[in-house]
Structures are given as C-alpha cells and as structure tokens.
Design an enzyme around this catalytic site. Structure first.
Site, PDB file in Angstrom:
ATOM      1  N   ASP A 270      55.063  50.042  52.967  1.00  0.00           N
ATOM      2  CA  ASP A 270      55.179  50.904  54.131  1.00  0.00           C
ATOM      3  C   ASP A 270      53.996  51.881  54.063  1.00  0.00           C
ATOM      4  O   ASP A 270      53.333  52.008  53.026  1.00  0.00           O
ATOM      5  CB  ASP A 270      56.535  51.624  54.141  1.00  0.00           C
ATOM      6  CG  ASP A 270      56.937  52.036  55.556  1.00  0.00           C
ATOM      7  OD1 ASP A 270      56.042  52.181  56.415  1.00  0.00           O
ATOM      8  OD2 ASP A 270      58.144  52.221  55.806  1.00  0.00           O
ATOM      9  N   TRP A 271      53.729  52.565  55.145  1.00  0.00           N
ATOM     10  CA  TRP A 271      52.517  53.384  55.266  1.00  0.00           C
ATOM     11  C   TRP A 271      52.531  54.560  54.276  1.00  0.00           C
ATOM     12  O   TRP A 271      53.379  55.432  54.367  1.00  0.00           O
ATOM     13  CB  TRP A 271      52.379  53.845  56.710  1.00  0.00           C
ATOM     14  CG  TRP A 271      51.558  52.907  57.558  1.00  0.00           C
ATOM     15  CD1 TRP A 271      50.550  53.292  58.406  1.00  0.00           C
ATOM     16  CD2 TRP A 271      51.607  51.475  57.637  1.00  0.00           C
ATOM     17  NE1 TRP A 271      49.978  52.172  58.992  1.00  0.00           N
ATOM     18  CE2 TRP A 271      50.603  51.061  58.548  1.00  0.00           C
ATOM     19  CE3 TRP A 271      52.378  50.489  57.018  1.00  0.00           C
ATOM     20  CZ2 TRP A 271      50.359  49.721  58.859  1.00  0.00           C
ATOM     21  CZ3 TRP A 271      52.153  49.152  57.322  1.00  0.00           C
ATOM     22  CH2 TRP A 271      51.155  48.782  58.227  1.00  0.00           C
TER      23      TRP A 271
END
Ligand code: NAG
Ligand code: NAG
Ligand code: NAG
Ligand code: NAG
Ligand code: NAG
Ligand code: NAG
Ligand code: NAG
Ligand code: NAG
Ligand code: NAG
Ligand code: NAG
Ligand code: NAG
Length: 796
Positions: A270-271
């Site tokens: 995920d970012w």
C-alpha cells in the site's frame, strides 16, 4: 484462453444457475498460458541489468501520470506499468464512470451482476491505458461496524465476500486488466492505520493480533478466493500483524500467501506501507509503491538503489531479485498487455493536477494551450450502473402497502441527500478531504479517499423524481425541503397540496484514513425522520439511506415510517436506481451483507483508540487483540441470543417467495469414507490445496414465487458443524451457500448449493490444515440468517 473466450465461457456457464457457484470455485489461471508468459518474462529478465530490475519493483512518484507508475525501459521496449485507483471507478480520470460501490454490489448477492461490474470496470481501466486496477478491496472485512473503508468491500461474511471477490477479479481480468486484491491483511480500522507522528514521536501502526484459526476462517478466506480466481497482484496493508508490519511479514506473505495459497503473482505495498528494504523483500514484498520512503522525502526509497545495494551485499539473493521481477512481469505477458495495449490517456495527469489545485500556469502551460481531450470510456455502463444500484438496494420495511408507489399525485421530498451535490466532480481527489460528514448538500453516492471515483455527472433523487413527474405529464407534483435544519426543526409551512407520501433521504459518509464515529446517519438524521414522520399527513413516510453500511435506525418502529430502503452507495445513477425501486420498475432484491442492531451497544467490536494523553507517544501502544475470534456480526448475535433490528441476509421484495418440498442432500465425493484432511498434493495450486475446492455434497431446494409479480429470491444456506467435534469458539452457523434466482409470478425453480471441502472444514491450528469434523452437520435453508424455512442433515 484469450480473455474474450474466457468471458464467453463464464457467461455461458452463468446461464445455468446451479453451475454458477462451480465457476467461482474453478481455477482462474490457465496453466499453459501461465507457462508461456513465464517464458517471456524469463527471456526479458536475461536482458536486464540490476538497476533495471530494481526499477521494475519500485514506483516512481515523481511521475503523476497514474496513481502508481513503474518506469518504462525503452531499451527493451517495456512500456512501464500504470496503476490506478480504485475499486469503484478509475479515480483520476475524466469521462469515466463511478460504479456501484463494493458494499452495494455485495448487497445484490448476485455473482452474475458482480462479474458484470468487474468486467465493465476493467474495460474502463483498459480504455484509459491502466494496466492494474487497485482493487477489489476485500479487507477490511468489516470486523468493526464503523470502519471507514468497509464500504469498499462486499460483506462482513467471508463466504459472501469471497464469492464477490472471485467474481470481481474474474470480471476485471477477463477485460485484460490486472486485479490487485487488497488490503492483505487485518486492515480492519483506519485509526492509526499506519506509522505516524504523535507530538513529534514516531508511533507504530495498529497491530492486528489475530489467532491462526480466525486468520484463516475470516480474514484470509476471501483472499484465498481471489488467488483461486487468479488475481495477478495482492496489496499488503498498512497495519502490523502481531507487531510486524504487514508488508514485511514473512508468515503471512511467504508462509500463507505464497506457499499455502500458491500465489504466483506479485505483492505490492500500500502507498508508503513499506518500512524496510531487504527485510521486506525477503519476507515476500515484490513491489514498493509509490516508491519513496514517505510523502516527505521523494528521493529515498527502501527499494530502488537501496535494493540494488542489498543484492550486491548479499542481503537479498540474486535469485530472489529475479523471482520478484518474474512475478511482476509474468502477469503483464499473461494478459497480453505487451500487445496492442491502449496508451495512457494523458488527460489523467491534468485531472490529478487540478485535484491538487494546480492551474495550468503553475506548469508554465500557456492559457491557450489546447489540452488533450479525454478518452471517453463510459460506453453503455450507465445502464449497468443503474441496474446495479437498484439491485444493491435492500427493502427493510414496507407496511400499509406503501411501496411500490402507485400513482401519487403529490410527493414531498426531505433531506440533504435528495439534492444535487453542492460540490460534485470538483470534490478534491474524490472527497478524501471533505469534512467528517462529507459535503453538506447532495446525494452520497460513494465514500471518500482512494476508493472513490470522479463523477462526470450524478443523478440525484430529486432530479430523477422530477424526470419521473415530467414523464407522467406532470400529473405528479414534487415539493421538497433539502435543508436538514429546517426539517429537523419541523418547519413544514407552505407545503401544499398535502403530500400523498413523504420521502426522506438520509446520508452517511465514510472515507479512507478516518473511521466513522456515529452509527446513526449523518446530519441530524433521527430528528429529520422523526419530524417528517410526525408531520406527514398521509402517515406514510419512506426513509431511504445512502450509506457506507451499518446504521442504527432508532425510528424504524415508528408506525408512521412505513417503508425503509437501505440504498448503500449506488454510484453515479443513484437517483434513477432508487426511483426504479420506489415505483416498482425494479422489484427490490438486495439483502443485507451485515447485521443492523437495535442498539449500537449490541455490537461487540469497536475501533481501538489510544486517547490517554500519557499513552499517545508510546510507540507500541496500538495493540488490537481480536479476542472475539470468529464471532463477528451475525455469529456474535447468534452466540449471545441478541435480536437484531434487521438481521444479516434480510431483504424484502414486492412479491413472496417460499421453499417447497424438502432439503435434498446428495453426496458427490464418490468415496465410501471422506478423509478428515484434504489429500496432500505435491504443490499447492492457486487457492491452496485443490482438494479444498472439491464439492463433497450438493444440497438442493425448490424456490417458488407465490406472489403476483416477478422478482428475484436469494435463498441462503447456513451450515452448522457437528457440535461435539469442533473446538470452542465455533459459530452456531455460517453462510455456506446462496443463489440469486429470478422467478416469474407462480414460477418454481430448483436451486443447488455445492458444499466444498473448505466450506465444511475448520482450520485445525495443531495440524495446520483444514479438518473436516466427523458427525452430523445441520443444513439450514431460508431467506436470511434468521428466516430459516427448512433443515436437513449431513453425516460425515
Ligand atoms: C542498466 O541499463 C541502463 C539503461 O537502461 C543504464 O543506464 C545503466 O547504467 C545500466 N546499469 C548498470 C548497472 O549496468
Ligand atoms: C510518466 O509515465 C508515463 C507512463 O509510463 C510515460 O508515458 C511518461 O513519459 C512518464 N513521464 C515522465 C516525466 O517520466
Ligand atoms: C499471531 O500470533 C499467534 C500466536 O502465536 C499465531 O497463532 C497467529 O497465527 C499470529 N497471527 C498472525 C497474523 O501472524
Ligand atoms: C531524504 O532522505 C535522505 C536520506 O536519509 C536525506 O539525506 C535527505 O536529506 C532527505 N530529504 C528530505 C527532504 O528530508
Ligand atoms: C545487510 O544486512 C546487515 C545485517 O542486517 C546490515 O548491517 C547491512 O547494513 C546490510 N547491508 C546493506 C547494503 O543493506
Ligand atoms: C402523456 O401525454 C402524452 C401525449 O398526450 C401521451 O401519449 C402519454 O401516454 C402520456 N403519458 C402518461 C404517463 O400519461
Ligand atoms: C437537530 O435537531 C434538533 C431537534 O429537532 C434541533 O433542535 C437542532 O437544531 C438540529 N440541529 C441542526 C444542526 O440542525
Ligand atoms: C403519526 O402521524 C400522525 C399524523 O401526522 C401524527 O399525529 C402522529 O403524532 C404521528 N406519530 C408519530 C409516532 O410520529
Ligand atoms: C442502548 O443501550 C444502552 C445501554 O444498555 C442504553 O443506555 C441506551 O439507551 C440504548 N439506546 C437505545 C437507542 O435504545
Ligand atoms: C479516537 O480518539 C480521538 C481523540 O483522541 C478522537 O478525536 C477520534 O474521533 C477517535 N476516533 C474514533 C474512530 O472514535
Ligand atoms: C427439480 O428437481 C427435481 C428432482 O428433485 C426434478 O425432478 C425436476 O425435474 C427438477 N426441476 C427442474 C425445473 O429442473
């Protein structure tokens, strides 16, 4: 199989309702095609140097063309990868659709529609030149009723979520786009979801402390369906698991996902969820997104040059580096993305810049520069979305023959959710930064954050009602008050003629990064409903909720509230979807994918929140123990004999369905005695041991429409394992079959539920395997988790 071929086969199989479930248990990866793609990936790998290999595994945030970018390598004609959010539509794009949200499509209980949505979503991403869609979301599962991202996924029940995930992955990938199923795993709350600063001190993310059985039977379950369906990518989540960050957790990435479930694609973070280089790579992380360490320092990455050094120093082996690259490249060749793939629509960049409030001049673009026109990828999807939104609407109450509306002469409409948005497509980055209750005025058709889409238009309830009035030659009149303070304060002056029916539209906002704080719908909703109900002269008040999921409804038993519709987040056609239901053009057939409690205190799980000032700077304070184990949502209500307001699986129709005959159980395993554990195989195929996916018994019932209009029934099968041979903590019953059956008035059809080995087993922690308990199983079939019409037994 070429993707159009696969789609044809699936839609052919879907014609026969009893075959549909088998489609979703078949492997979604074609082995020969996979081998051929692997050969192409290997051939490319031999041409790459170490810097280029690391580049294929590291996002480039400096390039804002897509939500995530893997750079091109022109030397070998590799065009790079474009990754785009999110599960409800392509987010940073113009002239794309906002689809029905996950929770809405989950509420349809209709695998065929769910597949159709995934397919159409994929077509739009492909049309815009995106190689990967960052979806579907099937974690959070919804352990916490107020979880800020629950609406992006399908259901709090892993079986329903699993089939919806499978159908979505298949739909997306049949359109030629890679699915990235997320967020793996245990990402059940947004509060402190990731590492952050508190008073300048770095405080670790929430740790989801989940026992092995619960992990397998609840939180990983739908991911196993995704892998079985062939998801080419999986996104690891922000949170920690037993105090280890999910993106560097060897146990769940290498151990469970890659070994036990046989996942052959790549894991992307995920970012900014990556917190180490060599450690994460060795634990199973393959791609670091969006590249840099955090949003404050774009130049440093845990991968990129750091990964090169780790390989050169021997901290990451050259074999592992090639494995990572192979996992990233094989999906690209598998879907034929190396051939005739649409270029990236350049308008996406300007949408992003506009969302970040940059004007063209900030980029030295002269005012009169013609910007590239956006590619319109919406095709005929508006019609699908309208259907999907209606199909995901659940009729919860309908007394005094209120619905469908016949020919009302005058309708009064109340509530801020009925109106046009005061800020529509211009909401920055899909409303991520809207206030906690969303924008004050206008219909809530989706939530905020990365899971939202960008509206090219939206049909509000008022707009659709007015169109309906116009098409009745204005024999129907519409009056309205959309200011909730005016309604809550019971100012109904001036409304004339007195309405034949009053419609109240309520909304509930939810978004990534924040959890909800209120169970009731937003904007003074209870006062709004009560004041309309006490005013409405016809004593017929219809309440419609546009919501992220669970709401308490303290007004539900008010006798003047004669109909309630949970319309969830229907997407851009919201107004048309609800008007189709209100006037009976579409017979409601949605069912709750969660439980609505009478009182919010009836739920047993809540956001873990550190509020003690002395603790907020404790780096390790965020420890969420999933002590309720398997007993979330209806399993908890069953175990503690709590009567809900509207139970899991509930939903009314304008017609009446009955089960006729009896429950028929047929063994299909073809063995005299069934082994307790699945027979071992040399190597697990995608989804794990293939024997887990073999049907052991087929349960058949007959469903009849005994009312006088056509409609779709959702017969549901709940299984109880033999009480004497299962461990403590086993739910009383669990959903293990359902179907969506369209029946004309008077029509009857057979419905068959295949029970696979996994459906009947529990995760045996000692044996680290799925155990089929011996004894007598009870099969309950009905139209909700509390509306059981028939029982049968299975002896194993
Ligand atoms: C790898 O190839 C790139 C060209 O794609 C070149 O710029 C770079 O110097 C090469 N790196 C190494 C370590 O050979
Ligand atoms: C950004 O990425 C896209 C897609 O790979 C590419 O076409 C474009 O040239 C890149 N832009 C920059 C400035 O690197
Ligand atoms: C957490 O630890 C428990 C106890 O050791 C173990 O059973 C479980 O599998 C672990 N969960 C995760 C997510 O690693
Ligand atoms: C980014 O990180 C590098 C390495 O830690 C450091 O040298 C640099 O100063 C940082 N840049 C910013 C803007 O913080
Ligand atoms: C390799 O790992 C060792 C031990 O963890 C560490 O001290 C060293 O800095 C690492 N080297 C690189 C280049 O990452
Ligand atoms: C509206 O009026 C037109 C023209 O008089 C007529 O053809 C149509 O049937 C009417 N529609 C309704 C719903 O009454
Ligand atoms: C909410 O409703 C109550 C009760 O009618 C009312 O007194 C109050 O002013 C309302 N609040 C807002 C913000 O409209
Ligand atoms: C129901 O409606 C009637 C007529 O408007 C009103 O007198 C009565 O108070 C209402 N009851 C409730 C519980 O709102
Ligand atoms: C919910 O339960 C709590 C605790 O029993 C009670 O204080 C509260 O009044 C109840 N709320 C409603 C709406 O019944
Ligand atoms: C967590 O606590 C903070 C106060 O410390 C509060 O602002 C926030 O709303 C709480 N979050 C939730 C989801 O209850
Ligand atoms: C339904 O199943 C019964 C056997 O249980 C069979 O006789 C009948 O033909 C089936 N009906 C349909 C419509 O397939």
């Amino acid at each position: 199989m070429h993707w159009t071929g696969a789609a044809a086969v699936i839609s052919a199989l879907l014609q026969a309702s009893c075959a549909s479930r088998d489609v979703f248990s078949d492997p979604g990866i074609n082995v020969d095609k996979w081998h051929s793609a692997t050969r192409k990936a290997n051939a490319l790998i031999t041409q790459l140097n170490i810097t280029e290999k690391a580049g294929l595994l590291t996002g480039n945030l400096l390039n804002l063309t897509c939500g995530g970018i893997i750079n091109a390598i022109p030397r070998v004609d590799f065009p790079g990868l474009c990754l785009q959010d999110g599960p409800a539509g392509i987010r940073t794009a113009d002239l794309a659709s906002v689809f029905t949200a996950g929770i809405s499509i989950g509420a349809t209980w209709d695998p065929e529609l769910i597949y159709e949505r995934g397919r159409a979503l994929g077509e739009e991403f492909r049309g815009k030149g995106a190689h990967v869609i960052l979806g579907p979301a099937t974690g959070p599962l919804g352990r916490i009723p107020l979880g800020g991202r629950n609406w992006e996924g399908f259901s709090v029940d892993p079986y329903l979520a699993g089939i919806a995930t499978s159908a979505t992955v298949r739909g997306i990938q049949d359109s030629g786009v890679q699915a990235c199923t997320k967020h793996y795993v245990g990402n059940e709350q947004e509060t402190q979801r990731t590492l952050g600063l508190a008073k300048g001190v770095s405080v670790d993310a929430i740790s989801s402390n989940i026992d092995d059985r619960t992990l397998h039977e609840l939180y990983i379950w739908p991911f196993a369906d995704a892998v079985r369906a062939g998801t080419l990518s999986i996104m690891c989540s922000y949170n920690r698991l037993n105090s280890t960050y999910a993106c560097e957790d060897d146990h769940t990435l290498n151990g469970i996902l890659k070994e036990e479930l046989g996942f052959k694609g790549y894991v992307m973070s995920d970012w900014f969820a990556t917190h180490s280089g060599a450690k994460a790579a060795n634990a199973g992380l393959d791609m670091n997104m969006p590249g840099p360490v955090d949003q404050y320092n774009f130049t440093n990455s845990y991968f990129g040059p750091n990964l090169v050094r780790a390989v050169q120093s021997g901290n990451v082996s050259a074999e592992r580096l090639d494995d990572m690259v192979r996992r990233v490249l094989t999906p690209y060749f598998y879907l034929g993305q190396d051939k005739d793939y649409p270029t990236i629509d350049p308008s996406g960049l300007f949408v992003t810049l506009a969302a970040l409030s940059y004007s063209p001049s900030a980029f030295s673009i002269p005012d009169d520069t013609p910007l590239p026109p956006a590619r319109d990828v919406r095709a005929d999807h508006a019609a699908l979305i309208r259907n999907h939104g209606a199909a995901g609407t659940v009729l919860l109450k309908n007394t005094k023959h209120t619905l469908p509306l016949k020919a009302p002469r005058t309708i009064a409409v109340f509530g801020n959710d009925a109106a046009d948005l005061s800020r529509g497509s211009a909401v920055p980055l899909g409303a991520a930064y809207a206030p906690p209750q969303g924008v004050p005025m206008g219909v809530q058709v989706m939530g905020g954050g990365a899971g939202s889409g960008r509206l090219s238009y939206v049909v509000s309830p008022l707009e659709a009602l007015r169109a309906r009035a116009a098409s009745s030659n204005h024999s129907m009149s519409i009056q309205y008050v959309t200011d909730n303070s005016v309604v809550a304060n019971a100012d109904f002056s001036g409304i004339y003629p007195f309405p034949d029916v009053c419609l109240v539209f309520l909304k509930t906002y939810a978004a990534e990064t924040i959890d909800r704080t209120s169970f009731e719908a937003d904007w003074n909703s209870t006062a709004v409903v009560n004041s309309v109900a006490s005013y409405c002269p016809s004593r017929k008040t219809v309440v419609v909720t546009h919501s992220a999921g669970i709401n308490t409804m303290p007004w539900a038993d008010n006798p003047n509230v004669t109909a309630i519709l949970a319309a969830h987040y229907p997407g851009q056609e919201a107004g048309n979807s609800i008007v189709d239901i209100l006037f009976g053009d579409v017979n409601p057939s949605g069912h709750l994918p969660y439980t609505i409690a009478r009182n919010e205190t009836d739920y047993n799980t809540e956001v873990f929140n550190v509020t003690d000032p002395a603790q907020v700077t404790d780096a390790a304070a965020w420890q969420s123990d999933f002590t309720e184990g398997l007993l979330i949502d209806y399993r908890h209500f069953d175990a503690n004999a709590i009567t809900p307001l509207y139970e899991f699986g509930f939903g009314l129709s304008y017609t009446i369905f009955e089960l006729t005959g009896k429950v028929n159980v047929r063994p299909v395993h073809g063995q005299r005695t069934i082994s307790v554990f699945p027979p071992k195989v040399k190597e697990n195929s995608p989804g794990g041991n293939p024997n887990l996916w073999k049907t052991l018994f087929a349960v058949t019932v007959k469903v009849r429409n005994t009312g006088d209009v056509a409609g779709s029934a959702v017969p549901q099968l709940y299984l109880s394992q033999p009480r004497s041979t299962v461990p403590a903590g086993t739910p009383m019953k669990v959903l293990r079959g359902f179907d969506k059956v369209y029946l004309k008035a008077g029509e009857e059809r057979n419905v068959s539920f295949p029970l696979m080995r996994r459906d009947m087993s529990f995760w045996d922690v000692g044996a680290s395997d799925w155990r089929l308990p011996r004894g007598e199983y009870i099969v309950r079939v009905g139209f909700s988790s509390r509306d059981i019409r028939m029982e049968g037994t299975i002896r194993v």
